[in-house]
Design an enzyme around this catalytic site. Structure first.
Site, PDB file in Angstrom:
ATOM      1  N   SER A 141      -4.510  11.711 -63.564  1.00  0.00           N
ATOM      2  CA  SER A 141      -3.762  10.512 -63.183  1.00  0.00           C
ATOM      3  C   SER A 141      -4.433   9.871 -61.981  1.00  0.00           C
ATOM      4  O   SER A 141      -5.042  10.567 -61.148  1.00  0.00           O
ATOM      5  CB  SER A 141      -2.313  10.868 -62.835  1.00  0.00           C
ATOM      6  OG  SER A 141      -1.654   9.778 -62.204  1.00  0.00           O
ATOM      7  N   TYR A 154       3.810  16.208 -58.425  1.00  0.00           N
ATOM      8  CA  TYR A 154       3.082  15.517 -59.499  1.00  0.00           C
ATOM      9  C   TYR A 154       1.620  15.320 -59.126  1.00  0.00           C
ATOM     10  O   TYR A 154       0.713  15.669 -59.896  1.00  0.00           O
ATOM     11  CB  TYR A 154       3.739  14.176 -59.820  1.00  0.00           C
ATOM     12  CG  TYR A 154       2.994  13.427 -60.894  1.00  0.00           C
ATOM     13  CD1 TYR A 154       3.110  13.818 -62.229  1.00  0.00           C
ATOM     14  CD2 TYR A 154       2.143  12.364 -60.584  1.00  0.00           C
ATOM     15  CE1 TYR A 154       2.404  13.160 -63.231  1.00  0.00           C
ATOM     16  CE2 TYR A 154       1.435  11.713 -61.579  1.00  0.00           C
ATOM     17  CZ  TYR A 154       1.567  12.112 -62.905  1.00  0.00           C
ATOM     18  OH  TYR A 154       0.854  11.468 -63.884  1.00  0.00           O
TER      19      TYR A 154
END
Length: 263
Positions: A141, A154
């Protein structure tokens, strides 16, 4: 990426990037093994791909936060000699201050984003290397680099995916097996549902479609990019970032502390 009755495994295939990868890989001539929790969605996608392309599509229902269900997918990766591609796309999100977060939710996120990806990659590599070809794509990401105050877990998991992939690329430097990390930014998918962040709060110009993100990722793979950031205009910016990181390496481990720490 060439196909001769070869199979591609796509995790998290029931929506978003996973669905787009499944469609594109079928278009490239791969048979598919689709993995996700939602059997109905997988079956619908599989039927569409079979009808449209004539490819063979198998469905494997598995919750990759659960060790026993990861084992089912591992077994397929170990034993199916047709497998040439693994797309480690399955992943979750959690955006909340750590002090108010739920420890069980964080553990589940780590299991999905880190543990399952590691185990599945470990399972597929012996076969790919023995067969002398193969591709592993790990979806990281942009938040592995652009860290937010609410993204401790995350961003931590996605930073792991990036560094895991880069280490694996070094390990396999003399191997015909290709490993790519993909760092998408905001993509318009169900990923955001229940994440703690509302996609509607982002400007439209920040948000890419899943199809565009996957097309860019595959173009990067075809071009031999070890790391693909779909929205980054100049690959030289990433190369400069990596060069700056690598300049640290000679001084990361020395016999004595740096002068500024010595009285």
């Amino acid at each position: 990426m060439t196909t001769q009755n070869k199979s591609a495994v796509v995790t998290g295939a029931s929506a978003g990037l996973g669905t787009a990868y499944a469609q594109r890989l079928a278009d490239r001539g791969y048979d598919l093994i689709l993995v996700a929790r939602n059997t109905a969605r997988l079956e619908t996608l599989a039927a569409d791909i079979r009808s449209r392309t004539g490819r063979t599509v198998d469905v494997v229902t598995a919750d990759l936060t659960d060790a026993a269900q990861i084992s089912v997918v591992e077994e397929r990766l170990w034993t199916d000699e047709s497998i040439a591609v693994l797309i480690n796309n399955a992943g979750g999100s959690l955006f909340t201050p750590l002090a108010t977060s739920d420890a069980a939710a964080s553990e589940a996120l780590i299991n999905l984003n880190v543990t399952s990806l590691t185990r599945l990659t470990t399972a597929v590599l012996p076969g790919l290397t023995a067969r002398g070809h193969g591709t592993v794509v790990n979806i990281s990401s942009a938040l592995a680099l652009n860290i937010l105050p609410v993204s401790a877990v995350y961003s931590g998991t996605k930073s792991y995916v990036l560094t895991f992939t880069q280490a694996l690329q070094q390990e396999l430097a003399e191997s015909p097996v290709v490993v790519q990390a993909v760092l998408p930014g905001a993509v318009r998918t169900e990923f955001w549902d229940g994440s703690g962040l509302d996609l509607a709060a982002f400007p439209d110009e920040w948000i890419m479609s899943a199809d565009d993100a996957v097309d860019a990722a595959l173009a990067g793979l075809d071009a031999g990019e070890p790391v693909t950031i779909p929205s980054l205009p100049q690959i030289s910016d990433w190369e400069s970032f990596e060069k700056a990181r690598q300049t640290l390496a000679p001084n990361l481990s020395q016999q004595v502390p740096a002068a500024r720490y010595r009285s």
